[in-house]
Design an enzyme around this catalytic site. Sequence first.
Site, PDB file in Angstrom:
ATOM      1  N   CYS A 159      -3.299  -3.547  -7.476  1.00 47.86           N
ATOM      2  CA  CYS A 159      -3.282  -3.181  -8.885  1.00 47.86           C
ATOM      3  C   CYS A 159      -1.893  -2.732  -9.291  1.00 47.86           C
ATOM      4  O   CYS A 159      -1.261  -1.930  -8.604  1.00 47.86           O
ATOM      5  CB  CYS A 159      -4.287  -2.062  -9.136  1.00 47.86           C
ATOM      6  SG  CYS A 159      -5.966  -2.635  -8.941  1.00 47.86           S
ATOM      7  N   ILE A 165       6.864   1.995  -0.861  1.00 43.10           N
ATOM      8  CA  ILE A 165       6.479   1.986   0.559  1.00 43.10           C
ATOM      9  C   ILE A 165       7.496   2.764   1.411  1.00 43.10           C
ATOM     10  O   ILE A 165       7.555   2.586   2.615  1.00 43.10           O
ATOM     11  CB  ILE A 165       6.329   0.545   1.118  1.00 43.10           C
ATOM     12  CG1 ILE A 165       7.630  -0.257   0.899  1.00 43.10           C
ATOM     13  CG2 ILE A 165       5.135  -0.176   0.545  1.00 43.10           C
ATOM     14  CD1 ILE A 165       7.729  -1.463   1.823  1.00 43.10           C
ATOM     15  N   VAL A 178      -2.132  11.774  -8.529  1.00 45.39           N
ATOM     16  CA  VAL A 178      -1.799  10.903  -7.391  1.00 45.39           C
ATOM     17  C   VAL A 178      -0.760   9.880  -7.830  1.00 45.39           C
ATOM     18  O   VAL A 178       0.263   9.685  -7.169  1.00 45.39           O
ATOM     19  CB  VAL A 178      -3.058  10.207  -6.834  1.00 45.39           C
ATOM     20  CG1 VAL A 178      -2.684   9.217  -5.729  1.00 45.39           C
ATOM     21  CG2 VAL A 178      -4.045  11.238  -6.302  1.00 45.39           C
TER      22      VAL A 178
END
Length: 427
Positions: free
Chosen positions: A116, A123, A318
């Site tokens: 999404c 990362i 988050v």
Amino acid sequence: MKEIIISGGKSLSGRIEPSGSKNAALPIIFATIAAPGISYISNVSDIGDTAVAVKILECFGAKVKRVGNITEINTENLEYVLPSRELTRKIRASSYLIGACLARFGKFHLSEFGGCSFCNRPIDMHLYAAEKLGAEYNRGEISAKKLVGAKIDFEKQSVGATINSLIMATAAEGETVLFGVAKEPHVRAFVEFLVSAGADITENEDSFIVKKSNLHGGSVKVIPDMIEAGTYLLLGPMTEGSVTVTGAAALELESFLEPLSLSGVSVSYDGEDITLSGTPKRPISIKTAPHPGYPTDLQPQIAPLMAKYFGGRIEECVWQNRFSYLDSLMCFGVMSERNTERALIRPSIIHSSTAAAPDLRGGAALAICALAARGESKIKNADMILRGYSDFESKLKSLGANIKLYDNSANEESTACLNNPNKTKEV
Ligand code: UD1
């Protein structure tokens, strides 16, 4: 692309048994790369994301077959390849190739990881962990002659970085201690699989201690999907019906159920089953957080319920700016204001509409609006929803919904799987 047509406004009631958790199954499927042998994984949900994960594994030479409810994955004889970007960019979980390939082959060429696109999904923590374990990053390739155990302290909880670190740590000499780890139910389910595959992992309150071990095929039953369970439960209050999810008491949904209960929605337990009925009597307030906080993956789906009754407040802790789905909800009449961390949902009159699913959970939120709104609604780009919800049409029909899924993709091309940095390989 698929489309969903819904004739909404009906009160939905009934029982749903959630399928296997997407977020537990995907890392397990990828981790089999690091566990040579045959793994037996039961209860893998039949959704778009798991199908893509299997295609990616087959690129490496894995033999995958489904026998009844068990997915058998043979990773005895694998060869290092780089699966096509076309495949890896379809799912976020392809980022688990970093850990799995470093553990098995000592290298991985970074691809484009998908999923999404509600915001930027870095990362850096995955790479930080790999480097702590002795890997080096050079011109798009991360490689290690030998992984060596280390202490890794994460500044924030990341499901993805925790899972990749666990896989890499099983192949690292000596002992690895991971601090500040994510402890979502799907992370613990993943650990259960690694242990069944021979891993030596000790769990403490906010850490995992991992000792090097020679992994082999493992076996595990994928836990039920807590996000799917929450999504269907919301349809009870949303449609003035009563929805029961079987086995939901074990799914650690307390942080999701508490604000609903506080707002006046009836939450009832019967053994392992949970039923949501009644309607909110006051505004709902939620704040997402890593487990055991309110799950970010159930944030978009509660917005329609807020809008239909007394409004509500959402604080997203988050992801930065996981609110772009609100633009699509506007088509259904949902009024809101937002900045990057907070959204205010106004009491609104929800009506039928046509809109395209912006992402997986945002798409589920559109379906919730369409089910509650009188008249016919169309959701385009429904493949987004089917990436994460198995038997979506039949489960909703079992609750009494008037829903039809159309497949317009008959003439679309199939996905190729090829390409190798050293030699080109077609699979
Ligand atoms: C997160 C959710 C997971 C959910 C998924 C999809 C949490 C802790 N995780 O998992 O439950 O299924 O989204 O919505 O709720 N981050 C970095 N650098 C990294 C990796 C992550 O800064 O290398 C940050 C992210 O920007 C984000 C936070 O860490 O703010 C959590 O990310 P992470 O848990 O890794 O994301 P997912 O694994 O996708």
